[in-house]
Design a protein around this motif. Structure first.
Motif, mmCIF file in Angstrom:
data_model
loop_
_atom_site.group_PDB
_atom_site.id
_atom_site.type_symbol
_atom_site.label_atom_id
_atom_site.label_comp_id
_atom_site.label_asym_id
_atom_site.label_seq_id
_atom_site.Cartn_x
_atom_site.Cartn_y
_atom_site.Cartn_z
ATOM 1 N N GLY A 1 0.824 -1.210 0.000
ATOM 2 C CA GLY A 1 0.000 0.000 0.000
ATOM 3 C C GLY A 1 0.860 1.263 0.000
ATOM 4 O O GLY A 1 0.562 2.226 -0.702
ATOM 5 N N MET A 2 1.932 1.247 0.758
ATOM 6 C CA MET A 2 2.802 2.432 0.820
ATOM 7 C C MET A 2 3.575 2.596 -0.491
ATOM 8 O O MET A 2 3.716 3.702 -0.995
ATOM 9 C CB MET A 2 3.764 2.318 2.005
ATOM 10 C CG MET A 2 3.060 2.491 3.344
ATOM 11 S SD MET A 2 4.196 2.643 4.732
ATOM 12 C CE MET A 2 4.694 0.943 4.961
ATOM 13 N N LEU A 3 4.059 1.477 -1.042
ATOM 14 C CA LEU A 3 4.840 1.572 -2.281
ATOM 15 C C LEU A 3 3.969 1.994 -3.461
ATOM 16 O O LEU A 3 4.453 2.582 -4.421
ATOM 17 C CB LEU A 3 5.530 0.236 -2.592
ATOM 18 C CG LEU A 3 6.621 -0.189 -1.600
ATOM 19 C CD1 LEU A 3 7.189 -1.552 -1.977
ATOM 20 C CD2 LEU A 3 7.744 0.846 -1.543
ATOM 21 N N THR A 4 2.656 1.700 -3.393
ATOM 22 C CA THR A 4 1.769 2.063 -4.493
ATOM 23 C C THR A 4 1.023 3.367 -4.205
ATOM 24 O O THR A 4 0.044 3.671 -4.881
ATOM 25 C CB THR A 4 0.743 0.950 -4.772
ATOM 26 O OG1 THR A 4 0.021 0.683 -3.571
ATOM 27 C CG2 THR A 4 1.403 -0.317 -5.230
ATOM 28 N N THR A 5 1.444 4.113 -3.205
ATOM 29 C CA THR A 5 0.932 5.442 -2.843
ATOM 30 C C THR A 5 -0.482 5.429 -2.252
ATOM 31 O O THR A 5 -1.070 6.484 -2.051
ATOM 32 C CB THR A 5 0.899 6.446 -4.034
ATOM 33 O OG1 THR A 5 -0.202 6.120 -4.890
ATOM 34 C CG2 THR A 5 2.180 6.419 -4.829
ATOM 35 N N THR B 1 11.129 6.655 3.979
ATOM 36 C CA THR B 1 10.861 7.107 2.614
ATOM 37 C C THR B 1 10.914 5.917 1.677
ATOM 38 O O THR B 1 11.499 4.883 1.993
ATOM 39 C CB THR B 1 11.915 8.116 2.136
ATOM 40 O OG1 THR B 1 13.204 7.492 2.216
ATOM 41 C CG2 THR B 1 11.888 9.385 2.944
ATOM 42 N N ALA B 2 10.309 6.088 0.523
ATOM 43 C CA ALA B 2 10.416 5.072 -0.515
ATOM 44 C C ALA B 2 10.372 5.766 -1.863
ATOM 45 O O ALA B 2 9.648 6.746 -2.047
ATOM 46 C CB ALA B 2 9.274 4.065 -0.400
ATOM 47 N N ARG B 3 11.172 5.268 -2.775
ATOM 48 C CA ARG B 3 11.140 5.756 -4.153
ATOM 49 C C ARG B 3 10.777 4.594 -5.058
ATOM 50 O O ARG B 3 11.303 3.501 -4.922
ATOM 51 C CB ARG B 3 12.495 6.332 -4.566
ATOM 52 C CG ARG B 3 12.923 7.531 -3.736
ATOM 53 C CD ARG B 3 14.288 8.044 -4.165
ATOM 54 N NE ARG B 3 14.181 8.910 -5.331
ATOM 55 C CZ ARG B 3 13.828 10.191 -5.275
ATOM 56 N NH1 ARG B 3 13.554 10.736 -4.114
ATOM 57 N NH2 ARG B 3 13.752 10.919 -6.359
ATOM 58 N N VAL B 4 9.866 4.857 -5.973
ATOM 59 C CA VAL B 4 9.469 3.852 -6.948
ATOM 60 C C VAL B 4 9.644 4.478 -8.328
ATOM 61 O O VAL B 4 9.162 5.591 -8.566
ATOM 62 C CB VAL B 4 8.012 3.399 -6.730
ATOM 63 C CG1 VAL B 4 7.564 2.475 -7.851
ATOM 64 C CG2 VAL B 4 7.868 2.695 -5.390
ATOM 65 N N ALA B 5 10.366 3.778 -9.197
ATOM 66 C CA ALA B 5 10.680 4.281 -10.535
ATOM 67 C C ALA B 5 11.328 5.669 -10.455
ATOM 68 O O ALA B 5 11.151 6.501 -11.348
ATOM 69 C CB ALA B 5 9.427 4.327 -11.415
ATOM 70 N N GLY B 6 12.040 5.918 -9.359
ATOM 71 C CA GLY B 6 12.770 7.171 -9.223
ATOM 72 C C GLY B 6 11.993 8.287 -8.554
ATOM 73 O O GLY B 6 12.535 9.370 -8.327
ATOM 74 N N TYR B 7 10.722 8.047 -8.238
ATOM 75 C CA TYR B 7 9.905 9.108 -7.630
ATOM 76 C C TYR B 7 9.567 8.758 -6.184
ATOM 77 O O TYR B 7 9.350 7.595 -5.848
ATOM 78 C CB TYR B 7 8.613 9.307 -8.416
ATOM 79 C CG TYR B 7 8.830 9.709 -9.844
ATOM 80 C CD1 TYR B 7 9.283 10.992 -10.170
ATOM 81 C CD2 TYR B 7 8.589 8.807 -10.881
ATOM 82 C CE1 TYR B 7 9.482 11.365 -11.480
ATOM 83 C CE2 TYR B 7 8.792 9.175 -12.200
ATOM 84 C CZ TYR B 7 9.238 10.457 -12.503
ATOM 85 O OH TYR B 7 9.441 10.814 -13.799
ATOM 86 N N ASP B 8 9.472 9.796 -5.365
ATOM 87 C CA ASP B 8 9.163 9.616 -3.948
ATOM 88 C C ASP B 8 7.663 9.357 -3.781
ATOM 89 O O ASP B 8 6.833 10.123 -4.268
ATOM 90 C CB ASP B 8 9.572 10.886 -3.199
ATOM 91 C CG ASP B 8 9.452 10.710 -1.693
ATOM 92 O OD1 ASP B 8 10.496 10.687 -1.032
ATOM 93 O OD2 ASP B 8 8.314 10.580 -1.193
#
Lengths: 328, 259
Positions: free
Chosen positions: A48-52, A60-67
């Protein structure tokens, strides 16, 4: 950018309960990555956190380069998600569900037509694309959800328990799709599962227990930490036999099948250890050789077996309940 | 813009696919008209006190309003249904702006409520109120604003609530007082102060007031309409627009913040 997903100290509280606690991990581009853990271990919260969908309480987490917290909009454009529970509109047809997705992701109409034809063929739903989803079985829905998650060609595909509630045949087919997909498109796949045998087929596995990261490595490396094969000896006097094997300098623990001994090379050690036990006056009733599995790794790390059967049945009930309610 | 249209299109597709719902919700205003019109008019000695129109015709604008409120509030429940059925996750994880999604929800709910309201217009002829094209256009305009305000209220309640049961409890609790204090069943002139206060904070009162002034314009005595109204139609519509904004802003904010 070599990392598709990077998390640092990711945490999430629900009231006073800490569901995910200081999770740090990174997933490389093109990797097939499994988050393994028992139900209620924090997998879905992490996803849930990684998919916003859920805001991190800390970290913090970045996915595909975005926070994920600061740039959720950019993250959402780069990811595809297949949720654990149902998420289709049952009153719409399969194709209309894809159409909705294409429109809301702003895909050009020509791209929609081409991609939907391709994907419906890939998940073998082309012939039933004009039927409302409420007529579909659980497996067909899952396949449609997978097709939908791929419509906009995401860089990272998230799957939350993609095979829960599916029969073994459909589960295998689902995995075939995932492997085909990965070879063809190089998409990064991040999935959660509580099926150990499914995690075995992934590039790397993170074991999540009670919200904390217990281990993270390739399945082979995780199994290597166990020191090789496991031999189970069934004997009458477990305690005395345990002391004897201990004296031989072996790592011994008691399991449901008797004494479990970790050895480098199981088949070769069997005669020697049986002989040692018999010399000590222990008649060996049965010997069982197990090559280490992720289950053993899991037991070693968390001190208990991953519960697969009971929660599974409960989950299937929940899924059916939800489906029943949404059919109106 | 594309997300706004997509949300609207999906809800309309679902509505049009569900024909039985359209007809059952049409039966409701008929039932209200028959019960209130027939039942209560027998209590009244004459029709003179209602400006020369029958009690049924007097009640009719209120029933249009009720139809719209009913449809709008029960259409806004789709947010709760979508959450329970899991479909909302598909929307929330997409790059669509939450503002566009929330506005699309309001637009689709308002469109559906307006369509249901328009379906009650042919009843006017049955009640001896032949409407001109100008009246129909004005009525549609008032209905659209009312539909939007009620949908925004429904979205506000449904976004802040987690379960369908909770939504139904709140909406049922709201709906009866909103209708009874709208002036649908009795003229609003000469009410005691406490009731007058409740009427003036009720959006339905302004909608009924405006709908009645337009619908009865040809049939009732002009003096009766002028004496029994709250405000001129334009003022009523402005107040309704005010209610719309009052409900919409917190509804959109809550929708955008939800997890």
């Amino acid at each position: 950018m070599s990392h598709s997903i990077e998390a640092h100290g990711l945490s999430r509280n629900y009231g006073g309960l800490r569901a995910v606690d200081g999770l740090s991990l990174s997933v490389q581009a093109g990797e097939l990555f499994a988050l393994l853990g028992p139900n209620g271990g924090g997998k879905t919260t992490t996803l849930g956190m990684l998919t916003t969908l859920l805001r991190p309480s800390a970290g913090t987490a970045r996915v595909a380069g975005y926070d994920v917290a600061a740039q959720p909009h950019e993250v959402r454009r780069c990811i595809g998600v297949v949720f654990q529970g149902p998420s289709l509109d049952e009153q719409l047809t399969a194709r209309e569900n894809l159409d909705f997705h294409a429109r809301i992701y702003n895909l050009p109409r020509a791209v929609f037509r081409q991609r939907s034809d391709e994907l419906l063929a890939l998940v073998e739903l082309a012939e039933r694309q004009h039927e409302p989803v409420r007529n579909f079985s659980g497996g067909m829905r899952r396949r449609l959800e997978l097709a939908r998650g791929l419509m906009h060609q995401p860089q990272v595909l998230f799957l939350d328990e993609p095979t829960v509630g599916l029969d073994p045949q459909t589960r295998r087919a689902m995995w075939d799709y995932l492997h085909t997909l990965r070879q063809q498109s190089g998409v990064t796949i991040f999935l959660t599962t509580h099926y150990l045998e499914e995690a075995e087929g992934c590039d790397r596995v993170a074991i999540l227990d009670s919200g904390t990261l217990a281990a993270l490595d390739t399945p082979a490396a995780l199994k290597a930490t166990l020191g090789g094969d496991v031999l189970h000896f069934r004997v009458a006097d477990v305690q005395a036999a345990e002391q004897l094997l201990h004296a031989e300098g072996l790592a011994v623990r008691r399991g449901p099948e008797g004494l479990a001994v970790e050895v480098g090379d199981g088949p070769q050690r069997i005669p020697e250890l049986v002989a040692a036990l018999e010399r000590g006056g222990h008649a060996v009733q049965a010997v069982n050789l197990r090559r280490p599995s992720l289950e053993d790794v899991f037991i070693k790390l968390t001190g208990r077996a991953i519960r697969t059967e009971a929660p599974d049945a409960a989950e299937a009930l929940v899924r059916r309940g939800r489906m029943g309610r949404s059919r109106r | 813009m594309s997300a706004f249209y997509t949300i609207w299109l999906r809800d309309l597709t679902r509505f049009l696919r569900n024909r039985s719902r359209i007809f059952t919700s049409l039966a409701q205003p008929l039932l209200y008209l028959a019960i209130f019109g027939t039942g209560l008019s027998s209590l009244l000695s004459g029709t003179a006190s209602l400006g020369g129109v029958s009690f049924t015709a007097f009640v009719y604008p209120g029933v249009i309003g009720l139809t719209i409120m009913f449809t709008a509030l029960f259409t806004a429940i789709s947010v709760v249904y979508d959450r329970e059925a899991g479909f909302l996750k598909e929307v929330l994880v997409s790059p669509a702006s939450r503002l566009a999604v929330a506005l699309g929800k309001v637009a689709s709910g308002a469109t559906i409520a307006l369509l249901q309201g328009l379906l009650t217009l042919p009843l006017a002829w049955l009640l001896g109120l032949p409407l001109t094209l100008g009246q129909v256009v004005q009525l549609a305009g008032i209905m659209a604003v009312l539909a939007a305000a009620c949908t925004a209220l429904g979205l506000l309640v449904s976004t802040r609530l987690r379960g369908i049961e909770g939504y139904n409890v709140i909406i049922n609790f709201l709906m009866m007082p909103l209708f009874l204090l709208s002036g649908a069943l009795f003229p609003l002139a000469g009410l005691p102060l406490w009731m007058d206060v409740l009427v003036r904070i009720n959006p339905m009162a302004y909608a009924t007031d405006a709908l009645r002034q337009v619908a009865l314009a040809g049939a009732a005595q002009p003096g009766f309409l002028a004496a029994s109204r709250l405000h001129p139609v334009a003022v009523d519509v402005l107040v309704l627009l005010g209610f719309f904004v009052l409900f919409l802003v917190p509804a959109v904010r809550a929708f955008s913040k939800q997890e």
